[in-house]
Enzyme design. Sequence first.
Site, mmCIF file in Angstrom:
data_model
loop_
_atom_site.group_PDB
_atom_site.id
_atom_site.type_symbol
_atom_site.label_atom_id
_atom_site.label_comp_id
_atom_site.label_asym_id
_atom_site.label_seq_id
_atom_site.Cartn_x
_atom_site.Cartn_y
_atom_site.Cartn_z
ATOM 1 N N GLU A 41 40.239 39.900 42.886
ATOM 2 C CA GLU A 41 39.878 39.758 41.579
ATOM 3 C C GLU A 41 40.643 40.446 40.762
ATOM 4 O O GLU A 41 40.228 41.176 39.589
ATOM 5 C CB GLU A 41 38.267 40.219 41.387
ATOM 6 C CG GLU A 41 37.319 39.588 42.081
ATOM 7 C CD GLU A 41 36.886 38.147 41.844
ATOM 8 O OE1 GLU A 41 37.563 37.628 41.208
ATOM 9 O OE2 GLU A 41 36.105 37.712 42.768
ATOM 10 N N GLN A 56 42.580 39.472 38.172
ATOM 11 C CA GLN A 56 42.617 38.980 36.908
ATOM 12 C C GLN A 56 41.882 39.991 36.135
ATOM 13 O O GLN A 56 41.932 40.198 34.973
ATOM 14 C CB GLN A 56 41.861 37.790 36.673
ATOM 15 C CG GLN A 56 40.438 37.483 36.780
ATOM 16 C CD GLN A 56 39.965 37.220 38.286
ATOM 17 O OE1 GLN A 56 40.946 37.254 39.281
ATOM 18 N NE2 GLN A 56 38.871 36.894 38.458
ATOM 19 N N TYR A 105 30.578 27.749 36.453
ATOM 20 C CA TYR A 105 31.936 27.216 36.364
ATOM 21 C C TYR A 105 32.501 25.985 37.148
ATOM 22 O O TYR A 105 31.527 25.679 37.943
ATOM 23 C CB TYR A 105 33.067 28.548 37.028
ATOM 24 C CG TYR A 105 32.921 29.760 36.171
ATOM 25 C CD1 TYR A 105 33.603 29.675 34.858
ATOM 26 C CD2 TYR A 105 32.046 30.818 36.378
ATOM 27 C CE1 TYR A 105 33.891 31.070 34.104
ATOM 28 C CE2 TYR A 105 31.957 31.899 35.422
ATOM 29 C CZ TYR A 105 32.976 32.032 34.428
ATOM 30 O OH TYR A 105 33.016 32.963 33.493
HETATM 31 C C1 LIG Z 1 37.308 31.218 34.616
HETATM 32 C C2 LIG Z 1 36.588 32.513 34.489
HETATM 33 C C3 LIG Z 1 36.173 33.029 35.443
HETATM 34 N N1 LIG Z 1 35.313 34.371 35.245
HETATM 35 C C4 LIG Z 1 34.930 34.930 36.449
HETATM 36 C C5 LIG Z 1 34.085 34.156 37.261
HETATM 37 C C6 LIG Z 1 34.194 34.704 38.853
HETATM 38 O O1 LIG Z 1 33.092 35.830 38.859
HETATM 39 C C7 LIG Z 1 35.504 35.297 38.851
HETATM 40 C C8 LIG Z 1 36.505 34.301 39.618
HETATM 41 O O2 LIG Z 1 36.042 34.607 40.925
HETATM 42 P P1 LIG Z 1 36.622 33.605 42.043
HETATM 43 O O3 LIG Z 1 36.374 34.295 43.343
HETATM 44 O O4 LIG Z 1 38.106 33.343 41.758
HETATM 45 O O5 LIG Z 1 35.747 32.272 42.259
HETATM 46 O O6 LIG Z 1 36.117 35.450 37.497
HETATM 47 C C9 LIG Z 1 35.587 34.871 34.165
HETATM 48 O O7 LIG Z 1 35.022 36.096 34.129
HETATM 49 N N2 LIG Z 1 36.112 34.311 32.876
HETATM 50 C C10 LIG Z 1 36.611 33.153 33.015
HETATM 51 O O8 LIG Z 1 37.015 32.690 31.929
#
Ligand SMILES: Cc1cn([C@H]2C[C@H](O)[C@@H](COP(=O)(O)O)O2)c(=O)[nH]c1=O
EC number: 2.7.1.21
Length: 216
Positions: free
Chosen positions: A87, A89, A184
Amino acid sequence: MPELVFFCGTMDCGKSTLALQIEHNRSARGLQGMIFSRDDRAGEGKLSSRLGLVTDAVEVGDGQDLYGYLVDHLSQGGRADYVIADEAQFLAPEQIDQLARVVDDLSLDVYAFGITTDFRSKLFPGSQRLVELADRVEVLQVEALCWCGARATHNARTIGGVMVVEGAQVVVGDVTHSADEVGYEVLCRRHHRRRMTSASARAGALSPDVLPIASA
Ligand SMILES: Cc1cn([C@H]2C[C@H](O)[C@@H](COP(=O)(O)O)O2)c(=O)[nH]c1=O
Ligand SMILES: Nc1ncnc2c1ncn2[C@@H]1O[C@H](COP(=O)(O)OP(=O)(O)O)[C@@H](O)[C@H]1O
């Protein structure tokens, strides 16, 4: 040479599964990983995959110094042969810089996993920094698919299956479509641009506007 590798893709393309496989293969050979995660769906201090596997992780906090954390861990006699950050990102750009420093100054491989863009198709700041700093960016090969069958490249946020474009950048959730909850859906660019989710495509197909007109 140790590397900072960014494994990326849409939601639901197997990033966490790959993270767990890398962890499994290395620990099976006696190596010990430091596993970081943040806001995993399975809860605090977890790295989980939809295939049902889960492992413990260090939950990264706001402003936490990841390089400092590793230095403290090692200087207290702890061991770390490599680092996994899931995670990614959700990490701040400064924390990505700290991971790069782990590679350069502590000579550890760092494997980071995350989605590149948010529901508005804008880069997450942490992912942007990873693209800027990583030795390698690997796009996952098990592609997730859009409802139309094309490769999914974008993440849509939905409420009741309808794509929304307003809201906070971070809302933890899954690729589900319950009535009121935020969910999502992964889409190809064409359908993300048109805000066409599987539910809206189905509704459009059933709409009287597109039914053939009965001949008189
Ligand atoms: C697009 C998007 C995603 N998220 C969050 C949703 C999930 O908790 C994670 C992604 O987890 P994965 O293991 O890759 O499925 O990110 C978010 O917070 N904001 C967004 O725009
Ligand atoms: N029941 C299942 N059988 C086989 N594969 C599955 C099943 N459920 C999920 N998967 C696989 O797991 C992937 C999601 O894995 P996960 O590591 O949780 O994704 P990510 O971390 O990228 O969001 C799906 O794309 C699919 O390939």
